[in-house]
Scaffold this motif. Structure first.
Motif, PDB file in Angstrom:
ATOM      1  N   ALA A  12      -1.798  -3.628  -3.773  1.00  0.00           N
ATOM      2  CA  ALA A  12      -2.248  -3.718  -2.384  1.00  0.00           C
ATOM      3  C   ALA A  12      -3.656  -4.287  -2.291  1.00  0.00           C
ATOM      4  O   ALA A  12      -4.027  -4.910  -1.313  1.00  0.00           O
ATOM      5  CB  ALA A  12      -2.179  -2.341  -1.727  1.00  0.00           C
ATOM      6  N   LEU A  13      -4.455  -4.061  -3.300  1.00  0.00           N
ATOM      7  CA  LEU A  13      -5.795  -4.633  -3.357  1.00  0.00           C
ATOM      8  C   LEU A  13      -5.916  -5.349  -4.695  1.00  0.00           C
ATOM      9  O   LEU A  13      -5.692  -4.754  -5.744  1.00  0.00           O
ATOM     10  CB  LEU A  13      -6.856  -3.530  -3.245  1.00  0.00           C
ATOM     11  CG  LEU A  13      -6.947  -2.843  -1.879  1.00  0.00           C
ATOM     12  CD1 LEU A  13      -7.737  -1.551  -1.977  1.00  0.00           C
ATOM     13  CD2 LEU A  13      -7.570  -3.765  -0.844  1.00  0.00           C
ATOM     14  N   CYS A  29       0.845  -1.206   0.000  1.00  0.00           N
ATOM     15  CA  CYS A  29       0.000   0.000   0.000  1.00  0.00           C
ATOM     16  C   CYS A  29       0.873   1.246   0.000  1.00  0.00           C
ATOM     17  O   CYS A  29       1.866   1.328   0.712  1.00  0.00           O
ATOM     18  CB  CYS A  29      -0.886  -0.014   1.242  1.00  0.00           C
ATOM     19  SG  CYS A  29      -1.852   1.488   1.452  1.00  0.00           S
ATOM     20  N   ILE A  30       0.496   2.212  -0.806  1.00  0.00           N
ATOM     21  CA  ILE A  30       1.254   3.466  -0.836  1.00  0.00           C
ATOM     22  C   ILE A  30       0.454   4.624  -0.231  1.00  0.00           C
ATOM     23  O   ILE A  30       0.719   5.798  -0.497  1.00  0.00           O
ATOM     24  CB  ILE A  30       1.746   3.812  -2.254  1.00  0.00           C
ATOM     25  CG1 ILE A  30       0.567   3.965  -3.222  1.00  0.00           C
ATOM     26  CG2 ILE A  30       2.723   2.749  -2.763  1.00  0.00           C
ATOM     27  CD1 ILE A  30       0.983   4.568  -4.565  1.00  0.00           C
ATOM     28  N   CYS A  85      -7.029   1.035  -6.912  1.00  0.00           N
ATOM     29  CA  CYS A  85      -5.703   0.881  -6.306  1.00  0.00           C
ATOM     30  C   CYS A  85      -4.602   0.932  -7.368  1.00  0.00           C
ATOM     31  O   CYS A  85      -4.631   0.209  -8.352  1.00  0.00           O
ATOM     32  CB  CYS A  85      -5.632  -0.441  -5.545  1.00  0.00           C
ATOM     33  SG  CYS A  85      -4.071  -0.647  -4.685  1.00  0.00           S
ATOM     34  N   CYS A 138      -8.607   4.199  -2.549  1.00  0.00           N
ATOM     35  CA  CYS A 138      -9.624   3.215  -2.186  1.00  0.00           C
ATOM     36  C   CYS A 138     -10.593   3.792  -1.160  1.00  0.00           C
ATOM     37  O   CYS A 138     -11.802   3.581  -1.232  1.00  0.00           O
ATOM     38  CB  CYS A 138      -8.953   1.955  -1.632  1.00  0.00           C
ATOM     39  SG  CYS A 138      -7.885   2.259  -0.228  1.00  0.00           S
ATOM     40  N   CYS A 175      -2.328   6.072  -0.729  1.00  0.00           N
ATOM     41  CA  CYS A 175      -2.785   7.098  -1.661  1.00  0.00           C
ATOM     42  C   CYS A 175      -4.199   7.557  -1.352  1.00  0.00           C
ATOM     43  O   CYS A 175      -4.651   8.563  -1.877  1.00  0.00           O
ATOM     44  CB  CYS A 175      -2.718   6.591  -3.091  1.00  0.00           C
ATOM     45  SG  CYS A 175      -3.961   5.329  -3.433  1.00  0.00           S
ATOM     46  N   PHE A 176      -4.927   6.826  -0.534  1.00  0.00           N
ATOM     47  CA  PHE A 176      -6.299   7.167  -0.141  1.00  0.00           C
ATOM     48  C   PHE A 176      -7.317   6.954  -1.272  1.00  0.00           C
ATOM     49  O   PHE A 176      -8.476   7.297  -1.122  1.00  0.00           O
ATOM     50  CB  PHE A 176      -6.429   8.633   0.332  1.00  0.00           C
ATOM     51  CG  PHE A 176      -5.953   8.883   1.749  1.00  0.00           C
ATOM     52  CD1 PHE A 176      -4.615   8.785   2.090  1.00  0.00           C
ATOM     53  CD2 PHE A 176      -6.850   9.251   2.751  1.00  0.00           C
ATOM     54  CE1 PHE A 176      -4.175   9.045   3.383  1.00  0.00           C
ATOM     55  CE2 PHE A 176      -6.417   9.508   4.048  1.00  0.00           C
ATOM     56  CZ  PHE A 176      -5.082   9.401   4.358  1.00  0.00           C
TER      57      PHE A 176
HETATM   58  S1  SF4 Z   1      -5.789   2.354  -3.208  1.00  0.00           S
HETATM   59 FE1  SF4 Z   1      -4.267   0.742  -2.795  1.00  0.00          FE
HETATM   60  S2  SF4 Z   1      -2.316   1.839  -2.468  1.00  0.00           S
HETATM   61 FE2  SF4 Z   1      -3.981   3.351  -2.334  1.00  0.00          FE
HETATM   62  S3  SF4 Z   1      -4.434   3.485  -0.137  1.00  0.00           S
HETATM   63 FE3  SF4 Z   1      -5.832   1.983  -1.028  1.00  0.00          FE
HETATM   64  S4  SF4 Z   1      -4.799   0.009  -0.745  1.00  0.00           S
HETATM   65 FE4  SF4 Z   1      -3.266   1.602  -0.468  1.00  0.00          FE
END
Ligand code: SF4
Ligand SMILES: Cc1cc2nc3c(=O)[nH]c(=O)nc-3n(C[C@H](O)[C@H](O)[C@H](O)COP(=O)(O)O)c2cc1C
Ligand code: SF4
Ligand code: SF4
Lengths: 412, 352
Positions: free
Chosen positions: B205-206, B148-149, B201, B154, B151-152
């Motif tokens: 991460a997802l 996960c980076i 995403c 999701c 990025c918010f």
């Molecule tokens: S979209 Fe992916 S990378 Fe971005 S916050 Fe959500 S899980 Fe993390």
């Protein structure tokens, strides 16, 4: 010497409304209510009062940024989060002279047209929060706060809101998010609080010490304030001196007082006759000074000119036995722990700095590690959402640059 | 729309009033990398990789959120900007578990792209080991916070696009991570498995659970189609390998769904390959369904319809359209009933 913030500090029971009144309290409010709000704004502007929360923004100008439409909702917030390590000035005002702050807030509210104010107080100060609430109730009972203040037709209510233990909640927009019940994460700016603040309404936010200067300015006039201190840094300032000094404590001195005088006169010099090594002049986020730099005058511009800042005025004194790398380690740990995590340079950068310093202290670091820390400090500053990033980068940068030898000795 | 003029990297550029600097630059063919920005979630300013310098403004500015103004002078490639971008990508590569070699996202990962554009082969910072447990409790989604980076995207999508309000960014600093409800495993949370977060995403991460290990992104052929489940007509891409659907994604820039799909459209495609599916028409003969060719079936139906029409009149015939088919199909059905059969008895299955 003229005392503005500590004028009642030695008076027994100054915190009660009767004592406060007997010392001339709330006279400024009465005077203020007899003047038009615009007049008050120009008085504060003329006094040259600059914010005591760290950035030193001129208060009068901040008030003028508000939209001119008087029918809009405007909030006033008092920032009592006081999270900056080495800083303990606001708590004394609130604990021992709460009515000074309440009077300052009420005058300010009248000047800017706010009818609702919040005191956002750091969670650890819970007993002070209670004292403040009692003082507000006292003030409401006698008509200094609340509905139709002193029959002027002006109403202003104050709520006390306790934070939950996060340094970044002292940042004004994170603080507003926190009052709104959200995670304490700073907002992107623009828009600024003057147009989009608490609950999306126009908001003015000030530090406790800034608001507490207002009664003096209104009562004694702007010149009485501006003649104290230095040309672009008027008035007095509470300096909290801690660390290796004989008399740690809070001292009110005019802006521009030399740091040397504060350490050696006010705080009684370095403890145990030791030699002075370094001083952090304005809370942990202000870049460290070496013993050679303490002739600097403690005002906004003088400190900026030598690459540091006045910040919160929390002075941390370190004697010759202090290890700067250890101080750097603690500093790095603090900022990595307190980063809200929202933006990458700060979240990952503070974490990486902590990782590298820990490695250096453990004797496992290399020369490149030092270079990488400096690289991080350089590019974190100015690339983040809020000023936290710079607040973390600047002090570490200064520690390494000014005491490089000590760090070099630890790396392979 | 009113146009404004600005200068980007020494070139005169035009932009629509109210546009961000990022869009203005892209419209004028200037590349600015982004990670947290997505056209549908907009809200951004988190990753800081899109920083630029604007004459007259202090510090670096994030181009994804700052509005372009008439007369602005913008620099997108100064040394400070490039160094800041490199620092950001290097920090990401050092703080997560990124091993592109066998990563599902490799080939369509925005972090990988950013590293490529900046010419970064690896991070110059040490790697801080990260070993968070992978959450595979959801039947359809794998949530691996090691990649996960923050990025918010999701979180924004879940709360403000599909408004399911399951995901939130929890904890702070380096511990910041995407949580479901009150930090429950995804499979035990109120997640409705629409997969919006997966689509948004930028990394691995997802992920779609069923697609894991089924093919590299560049081996998959994208087939554009319309979702067969309901009449909304969501546009989607089937990602196909060897005639098998590996995963389904929504088409980002097409109405009506603009990327969003529901659980059925996104994950309910297994029936396509089911041996139980009807592959030819069936005609009931002597109480038994018997396979028939399309010609036979159509002739049979036409014959029967004509017979009914002749003996009982057109009012004895009703046409029922399918609520799950497209507007076009239903239109044709309506036309057929009115023009060919000659009745106004047309309705659809959800009402009958
Ligand atoms: S979209 Fe992916 S990378 Fe971005 S916050 Fe959500 S899980 Fe993390
Ligand atoms: C990370 C961070 C922490 C801060 N903490 C405080 C604080 O504890 N108290 C405070 O008054 N201001 C703090 N500030 C400054 C506030 O954002 C704001 O500038 C200040 O409250 C304005 O008041 P002033 O104009 O009276 O200085 C902080 C800023 C940052 C970036
Ligand atoms: S600079 Fe740090 S504290 Fe400020 S918003 Fe970014 S991550 Fe949060
Ligand atoms: S998420 Fe992206 S950067 Fe990370 S391993 Fe996968 S492809 Fe590489």
């Amino acid at each position: 010497m003229q005392k503005i913030l500590f004028k009642n500090i030695d008076v027994p029971d100054a915190r009660s409304l009767d004592t406060y009144k007997s010392r001339g309290g709330y006279a400024a409010l009465k005077k203020a209510l007899s003047l038009p709000p615009e007049k008050l704004i120009s008085m504060v502007e003329e006094s040259g009062l600059r914010g005591r929360g760290g950035a030193g923004f001129p208060a009068g100008i901040k008030w003028k940024f508000l939209p001119k439409d008087r029918n809009r909702t405007i909030y006033l917030i008092c920032n009592a989060d006081e999270g900056e390590p080495g800083t303990f000035k606001d708590r004394h005002i609130m604990e021992f002279d709460p009515h000074l702050l309440i009077e300052g807030m009420t005058i300010t509210a009248y000047a800017i047209g706010a009818h609702h104010g919040f005191i956002y107080i750091r969670g650890e100060y819970n007993w002070i929060a209670k004292l403040l609430m009692s003082a507000i109730i006292e003030a409401v009972t006698e008509g200094f706060v609340g509905y139709n203040i002193l029959n002027s037709g002006f109403s202003f209510y104050i709520d006390v809101f306790r934070g939950a233990g996060s340094y970044v909640c002292g940042e004004e927009t994170a603080l507003m998010e926190s009052i709104e019940g959200k995670a304490g994460r700073p907002r992107l700016k623009p828009p600024f609080p003057a147009t989009f603040g608490l609950y999306g309404e126009s908001t003015v936010i000030h530090n406790v010490s800034t608001l507490s200067c207002v009664p003096f300015i209104i009562e004694k006039g702007p010149e009485a304030f501006s003649k104290i201190g230095k040309p672009r840094s008027h008035g007095t300032k509470l300096f909290g001196i801690s660390g290796h000094v004989n008399k740690p404590g809070l001292y009110e001195y005019p802006m521009g007082t030399p740091l040397r005088k504060l350490i050696y006169e006010a705080a009684g010099g370095v403890r145990g006759g030791k030699r002075l090594k370094a001083v952090i002049p304005g809370g942990l986020s202000s870049p460290i000074l070496t013993a050679d730099e303490i002739d600097v005058e403690m005002d906004f511009d003088s400190l900026l000119s030598i690459g540091s800042m006045l910040g919160s005025g929390g002075i941390i004194v370190m004697d010759e036995d202090t290890s700067i790398p250890m101080i750097a380690q603690k500093t790095a740990k603090f900022f990595a722990h307190e980063s809200c995590g929202q933006c990458t340079p700060c979240r990952e950068g503070t974490n990486m700095i902590k990782f590298l310093i820990d490695r250096i202290i453990a004797g496992k670091g290399g020369h490149t590690d030092l270079e990488q820390i400096l690289r991080l400090c350089r590019y974190i500053k100015g690339s983040t959402i809020c000023a936290f990033g710079a607040a973390a980068a600047m002090p570490l940068n200064a520690m390494i640059k000014k005491f490089r030898g000590e760090f070099e000795a630890l790396v392979r | 729309m009113k146009k404004i003029a600005l200068n980007i990297d020494g070139k005169d550029a035009q932009a629509a009033e109210g546009d961000t600097i990022l869009n203005a630059a892209r419209e004028n063919g200037i590349y600015i990398p982004t990670l947290c920005y997505h056209p549908r979630t907009k809200q951004a300013g988190k990753c800081r990789i899109c920083v630029v310098e604007v004459k007259g403004l202090p510090d670096l500015q994030v181009s994804c959120s700052l509005q372009a103004r008439d007369g602005m002078t913008v620099n997108t490639t100064s040394e400070r900007i490039i160094e800041t971008r490199k620092m950001i990508v290097e920090l990401y590569l050092s703080s997560g578990r990124h091993n592109c070699i066998s990563c599902e996202a490799s080939g369509e990962c925005e972090l990988q792209d950013a590293a490529y554009h900046l010419g970064l082969e690896k991070s110059n910072f040490p790697v801080i080991p990260k070993d968070l447990p992978v959450d595979s409790s959801s039947p359809m989604i794998i949530k691996d916070m090691n990649k996960c980076i923050q990025c918010f995207r999701c979180v924004e999508g879940c709360n403000n696009v599909v408004v399911n309000e399951v995901l939130e960014m929890g904890f702070r600093g380096g511990d910041m991570t995407v949580v479901c409800d009150t930090n429950k495993p995804m499979g035990k949370s109120s997640c409705v498995i629409c997969g919006e977060c997966v689509q948004l995403c930028p990394t691995a991460a997802l992920l779609e659970k069923k697609a894991a290990g089924k093919g590299r992104t560049w081996e998959l052929k994208k087939v554009r189609t319309t979702c067969p489940y309901c009449g909304v007509g969501c546009q989607m891409h089937l990602h196909v390998k060897d005639n098998e659907i590996i995963k389904v994604t929504g088409v980002e820039d097409a109405a009506p769904n603009f990327g969003t799909l529901c659980i059925k459209g996104r994950f309910g495609y297994d029936f396509v390959h089911s041996p139980e599916r009807l592959r030819s028409p069936l005609i009931k003969r002597d109480g038994e369904f018997v396979e028939a060719s399309w010609e036979e079936a159509l002739d049979f139906t036409a014959e029967k319809l004509l017979e009914i029409k002749k003996t009982h009149g057109t009012e004895a015939i009703v046409g029922i359209g399918c609520a799950r088919t497209t507007n076009e199909n239903n239109y044709i059905m309506m036309k057929f009933m009115r023009a060919a059969v000659g009745t106004n008895n047309v309705d659809h299955c959800a009402r009958t």
